[in-house]
Each structure stands twice: as C-alpha cells, then as structure tokens.
Design a protein around this motif. Structure first.
Motif, PDB file in Angstrom:
ATOM      1  N   THR A 174       0.852  -1.185   0.000  1.00 55.79           N
ATOM      2  CA  THR A 174       0.000   0.000   0.000  1.00 55.79           C
ATOM      3  C   THR A 174       0.889   1.236   0.000  1.00 55.79           C
ATOM      4  OG1 THR A 174      -0.168   0.006   2.423  1.00 55.79           O
ATOM      5  CG2 THR A 174      -1.892  -1.143   1.207  1.00 55.79           C
ATOM      6  N   PHE A 175       0.322   2.349  -0.480  1.00 49.62           N
ATOM      7  CA  PHE A 175       1.136   3.529  -0.727  1.00 49.62           C
ATOM      8  C   PHE A 175       0.490   4.797  -0.174  1.00 49.62           C
ATOM      9  CE2 PHE A 175       2.054   0.389  -3.929  1.00 49.62           C
ATOM     10  CZ  PHE A 175       3.431   0.388  -3.994  1.00 49.62           C
ATOM     11  N   ILE A 176       1.375   5.725   0.197  1.00 49.61           N
ATOM     12  CA  ILE A 176       0.971   7.085   0.558  1.00 49.61           C
ATOM     13  C   ILE A 176       1.710   8.013  -0.412  1.00 49.61           C
ATOM     14  CG2 ILE A 176       0.897   8.843   2.363  1.00 49.61           C
ATOM     15  CD1 ILE A 176       0.966   6.582   4.405  1.00 49.61           C
ATOM     16  N   PRO A 177       1.109   8.319  -1.557  1.00 49.41           N
ATOM     17  CA  PRO A 177       1.762   9.210  -2.520  1.00 49.41           C
ATOM     18  C   PRO A 177       1.981  10.593  -1.915  1.00 49.41           C
ATOM     19  CG  PRO A 177      -0.097   8.067  -3.511  1.00 49.41           C
ATOM     20  CD  PRO A 177      -0.180   7.844  -2.047  1.00 49.41           C
ATOM     21  N   THR A 178       3.148  11.157  -2.170  1.00 50.18           N
ATOM     22  CA  THR A 178       3.506  12.465  -1.634  1.00 50.18           C
ATOM     23  C   THR A 178       4.417  13.167  -2.634  1.00 50.18           C
ATOM     24  OG1 THR A 178       3.473  11.529   0.609  1.00 50.18           O
ATOM     25  CG2 THR A 178       4.516  13.671   0.345  1.00 50.18           C
ATOM     26  N   GLY A 179       4.190  14.448  -2.812  1.00 48.11           N
ATOM     27  CA  GLY A 179       5.062  15.226  -3.691  1.00 48.11           C
ATOM     28  C   GLY A 179       4.320  15.802  -4.869  1.00 48.11           C
ATOM     29  N   GLY A 180       4.029  17.101  -4.798  1.00 47.33           N
ATOM     30  CA  GLY A 180       3.353  17.787  -5.890  1.00 47.33           C
ATOM     31  C   GLY A 180       1.855  17.598  -5.930  1.00 47.33           C
ATOM     32  N   ILE A 181       1.285  16.982  -4.897  1.00 42.59           N
ATOM     33  CA  ILE A 181      -0.150  16.706  -4.875  1.00 42.59           C
ATOM     34  C   ILE A 181      -0.910  17.922  -4.353  1.00 42.59           C
ATOM     35  CG2 ILE A 181      -1.946  15.271  -3.812  1.00 42.59           C
ATOM     36  CD1 ILE A 181       0.098  12.991  -3.775  1.00 42.59           C
ATOM     37  N   GLY A 182      -2.040  18.217  -4.980  1.00 39.79           N
ATOM     38  CA  GLY A 182      -2.912  19.295  -4.544  1.00 39.79           C
ATOM     39  C   GLY A 182      -4.313  18.776  -4.308  1.00 39.79           C
ATOM     40  N   LEU A 183      -5.172  19.660  -3.850  1.00 44.22           N
ATOM     41  CA  LEU A 183      -6.540  19.287  -3.504  1.00 44.22           C
ATOM     42  C   LEU A 183      -7.270  18.630  -4.673  1.00 44.22           C
ATOM     43  CD1 LEU A 183      -8.670  19.543  -1.173  1.00 44.22           C
ATOM     44  CD2 LEU A 183      -9.417  21.666  -2.283  1.00 44.22           C
ATOM     45  N   ALA A 184      -7.096  19.167  -5.865  1.00 41.21           N
ATOM     46  CA  ALA A 184      -7.815  18.654  -7.036  1.00 41.21           C
ATOM     47  C   ALA A 184      -7.367  17.260  -7.443  1.00 41.21           C
ATOM     48  CB  ALA A 184      -7.640  19.616  -8.205  1.00 41.21           C
ATOM     49  N   ASP A 185      -6.208  16.814  -6.957  1.00 43.12           N
ATOM     50  CA  ASP A 185      -5.681  15.504  -7.339  1.00 43.12           C
ATOM     51  C   ASP A 185      -6.224  14.362  -6.486  1.00 43.12           C
ATOM     52  OD1 ASP A 185      -3.847  16.647  -9.265  1.00 43.12           O
ATOM     53  OD2 ASP A 185      -2.636  17.303  -7.557  1.00 43.12           O
ATOM     54  N   LEU A 186      -6.899  14.674  -5.400  1.00 43.91           N
ATOM     55  CA  LEU A 186      -7.292  13.633  -4.444  1.00 43.91           C
ATOM     56  C   LEU A 186      -8.175  12.550  -5.061  1.00 43.91           C
ATOM     57  CD1 LEU A 186      -7.843  15.568  -1.086  1.00 43.91           C
ATOM     58  CD2 LEU A 186      -5.749  14.669  -2.111  1.00 43.91           C
ATOM     59  N   PRO A 187      -9.190  12.883  -5.870  1.00 36.88           N
ATOM     60  CA  PRO A 187     -10.026  11.806  -6.419  1.00 36.88           C
ATOM     61  C   PRO A 187      -9.253  10.787  -7.245  1.00 36.88           C
ATOM     62  CG  PRO A 187     -11.138  13.920  -6.640  1.00 36.88           C
ATOM     63  CD  PRO A 187      -9.740  14.213  -6.196  1.00 36.88           C
ATOM     64  N   ALA A 188      -8.293  11.245  -8.035  1.00 35.40           N
ATOM     65  CA  ALA A 188      -7.526  10.317  -8.875  1.00 35.40           C
ATOM     66  C   ALA A 188      -6.700   9.353  -8.034  1.00 35.40           C
ATOM     67  CB  ALA A 188      -6.631  11.096  -9.826  1.00 35.40           C
ATOM     68  N   TRP A 189      -6.166   9.850  -6.929  1.00 35.48           N
ATOM     69  CA  TRP A 189      -5.377   8.979  -6.057  1.00 35.48           C
ATOM     70  C   TRP A 189      -6.274   8.029  -5.279  1.00 35.48           C
ATOM     71  CZ3 TRP A 189      -0.523   8.362  -7.022  1.00 35.48           C
ATOM     72  CH2 TRP A 189       0.243   9.412  -7.517  1.00 35.48           C
ATOM     73  N   LYS A 190      -7.387   8.529  -4.781  1.00 37.31           N
ATOM     74  CA  LYS A 190      -8.292   7.674  -4.007  1.00 37.31           C
ATOM     75  C   LYS A 190      -8.836   6.529  -4.849  1.00 37.31           C
ATOM     76  CE  LYS A 190     -12.251   7.631  -0.906  1.00 37.31           C
ATOM     77  NZ  LYS A 190     -13.407   8.371  -0.328  1.00 37.31           N
ATOM     78  N   ALA A 191      -8.929   6.736  -6.153  1.00 38.03           N
ATOM     79  CA  ALA A 191      -9.467   5.705  -7.046  1.00 38.03           C
ATOM     80  C   ALA A 191      -8.565   4.478  -7.144  1.00 38.03           C
ATOM     81  CB  ALA A 191      -9.696   6.295  -8.438  1.00 38.03           C
ATOM     82  N   LEU A 192      -7.312   4.600  -6.704  1.00 40.45           N
ATOM     83  CA  LEU A 192      -6.384   3.474  -6.774  1.00 40.45           C
ATOM     84  C   LEU A 192      -6.527   2.594  -5.531  1.00 40.45           C
ATOM     85  CD1 LEU A 192      -3.104   5.153  -8.087  1.00 40.45           C
ATOM     86  CD2 LEU A 192      -4.971   4.131  -9.390  1.00 40.45           C
ATOM     87  N   PRO A 193      -6.798   1.312  -5.683  1.00 42.79           N
ATOM     88  CA  PRO A 193      -6.962   0.434  -4.510  1.00 42.79           C
ATOM     89  C   PRO A 193      -5.720   0.358  -3.628  1.00 42.79           C
ATOM     90  CG  PRO A 193      -7.804  -0.618  -6.504  1.00 42.79           C
ATOM     91  CD  PRO A 193      -7.079   0.618  -6.949  1.00 42.79           C
ATOM     92  N   SER A 194      -4.549   0.589  -4.226  1.00 49.45           N
ATOM     93  CA  SER A 194      -3.304   0.469  -3.464  1.00 49.45           C
ATOM     94  C   SER A 194      -2.998   1.699  -2.622  1.00 49.45           C
ATOM     95  CB  SER A 194      -2.124   0.216  -4.411  1.00 49.45           C
ATOM     96  OG  SER A 194      -1.957   1.314  -5.299  1.00 49.45           O
ATOM     97  N   VAL A 195      -3.757   2.780  -2.789  1.00 46.72           N
ATOM     98  CA  VAL A 195      -3.468   4.028  -2.077  1.00 46.72           C
ATOM     99  C   VAL A 195      -4.227   4.078  -0.759  1.00 46.72           C
ATOM    100  CG1 VAL A 195      -3.773   6.537  -2.135  1.00 46.72           C
ATOM    101  CG2 VAL A 195      -2.842   5.339  -4.124  1.00 46.72           C
ATOM    102  N   GLN A 196      -3.467   4.190   0.323  1.00 45.34           N
ATOM    103  CA  GLN A 196      -4.041   4.289   1.659  1.00 45.34           C
ATOM    104  C   GLN A 196      -4.428   5.721   1.991  1.00 45.34           C
ATOM    105  OE1 GLN A 196      -1.691   2.401   4.704  1.00 45.34           O
ATOM    106  NE2 GLN A 196      -2.470   3.731   6.324  1.00 45.34           N
ATOM    107  N   GLY A 197      -3.673   6.659   1.454  1.00 42.59           N
ATOM    108  CA  GLY A 197      -3.901   8.079   1.713  1.00 42.59           C
ATOM    109  C   GLY A 197      -2.852   8.855   0.952  1.00 42.59           C
ATOM    110  N   VAL A 198      -2.839  10.154   1.131  1.00 44.33           N
ATOM    111  CA  VAL A 198      -1.854  10.986   0.445  1.00 44.33           C
ATOM    112  C   VAL A 198      -1.181  11.931   1.437  1.00 44.33           C
ATOM    113  CG1 VAL A 198      -3.120  10.903  -1.728  1.00 44.33           C
ATOM    114  CG2 VAL A 198      -3.497  12.807  -0.157  1.00 44.33           C
ATOM    115  N   GLY A 199       0.035  12.313   1.100  1.00 46.75           N
ATOM    116  CA  GLY A 199       0.735  13.341   1.855  1.00 46.75           C
ATOM    117  C   GLY A 199       0.797  14.599   1.021  1.00 46.75           C
ATOM    118  N   GLY A 200       0.772  15.751   1.667  1.00 46.45           N
ATOM    119  CA  GLY A 200       0.823  16.975   0.887  1.00 46.45           C
ATOM    120  C   GLY A 200       1.178  18.190   1.705  1.00 46.45           C
TER     121      GLY A 200
END
Length: 216
Positions: free
Chosen positions: A157-183
């Motif tokens: 599972t992954f916590i993507p971080t780096g260059g992420i903004g508010l508008a990007d959250l839906p695309a990341w949440k759509a991935l089953p491997s994503v637990q959350g995001v850092g920003g």
C-alpha cells in the motif's frame, strides 16, 4: 547484516490526509497543529528541513498529544534516533536505504520508506515494509504510474507524496493500493500571517481536504 525478509513494525492508525509541514518556528508549528486538529486532521508530518524542526516536534508532542506526530525527511540513523527522542510516533523517509531499514528493524521503529520504482518497492518488500511513500508522486508519473507499478505488487500500500494538490485527491483515491496521500498544500503560503490567522487558514484547508477525500 545480509538483507532478508523481516517483519515490519506495526504502524499507527493513519488518516487519509498526511500534512507535510516545514516549520520555521516552534510557535508556528503549534499553530499549524492546532489548525489541523480544528479542521479534523489528527496527524502531522514535521520535516527535518529547518533548525526548528526537532524543537517543534518536542512542543507538539508535549502540548498536542492527541495529534499523531510523524517526522519526515529522515535521512540517517541519527535522524531516526533524534526524531524518536523528540516524540515521533512515526518516521518517514523520501527513499530507502538498507542501513535505515536495518536500524528501523533492529530498534522496532515504525518507519515508512520512500519508493519511486519497482526495484525500490521490491527492496522494501524484501525488508518486510508494506506501507510505502510513493515519492515524488507527481514527478514520478502520478496516479497512472503508480497504478502500473503496483499492479504486480498487490500486497503493498502507498501514501503518494510530492506535488499533490486538492484537485488531485479523487484520482489517487481511485487506486486500490493508495491508503492516503501526503501533501504540503495545506500549509503553503502562510508567510505574513499571524498565529491566529495561520490556525484559521489551516483549519479551513484541513476541513476542505477531508471533505474532498470523503466525497471522491
């Protein structure tokens, strides 16, 4: 020590949004923490990028114990030990080295290493680390890259971080491997604000981020 599969240390329970924060002063760090808590986010990652970082961690651990304290930009064994001494409940690195992996394992430290390639991910997996920071998330190819990389590594599972903004959250949440995001967008552009304004601004952004994630 030869690299081998180990059991990673259990991580604390995490929310979907991990604010990544660079602090210039202790009181600023406390104001940001209070703002996050008011907005519903009960965790913070203080990066070891300024001289005030460890002091801010100590103050947050003391004055806001209800906030899970993560320490990021952990680059060395000394960083790991200093962060724990300052009250860190979680350690986060931009990459993975065997020395850090071994130290975290031997000292039973909760650690999230950073990865950007399939090789990184397999190395982390060999060490027993299954929750990883995908960094730098957008520069490394964004959601489409992680979707492809994680497909054959379905137990990670992954916590993507780096260059992420508010508008990007839906695309990341759509991935089953994503637990959350850092920003860092939650605490960007706070220069010139007083402590009360920082607290209010961060609270509004935190609330908005949680709402965006929940509705995605």
């Amino acid at each position: 020590m030869n690299q081998k599969t180990t059991n990673s240390i259990p991580l604390p329970s995490l929310q979907a949004i991990m604010p990544v924060v660079v602090v210039d002063a202790v009181d600023q760090g406390l104001a940001i923490t209070n703002g996050l808590l008011l907005g519903g986010i009960r965790q913070i990652e203080i990066t070891l990028r300024t001289p005030s970082a460890l002091q801010a961690c100590e103050a947050i651990a003391r004055d806001a114990p209800q906030c899970l304290l993560a320490v990021g930009t952990v680059l060395s064994v000394i960083d790991m030990d200093n962060a724990v001494q300052a009250g860190a409940q979680l350690l986060i690195s931009p990459g993975l080295s065997n020395r850090l992996a071994e130290h975290a394992h031997l000292k039973s430290l909760p650690w999230i290493p950073g990865v950007a390639t399939a090789t990184d991910m397999m190395n982390a997996r060999d060490w027993g680390y299954h929750t990883l920071k995908f960094f730098p998330a957008m520069a490394a190819g964004g959601p489409s890259a992680l979707k492809a990389l994680s497909a054959p590594l379905h137990d990670l599972t992954f916590i993507p971080t780096g260059g992420i903004g508010l508008a990007d959250l839906p695309a990341w949440k759509a991935l089953p491997s994503v637990q959350g995001v850092g920003g860092s967008w939650l605490t960007a552009n706070l220069q010139g604000l007083n402590l009360s304004e920082i607290e209010r601004t961060v609270a509004e952004r935190a609330s908005q981020a949680l709402k965006q994630w929940q509705q995605a």
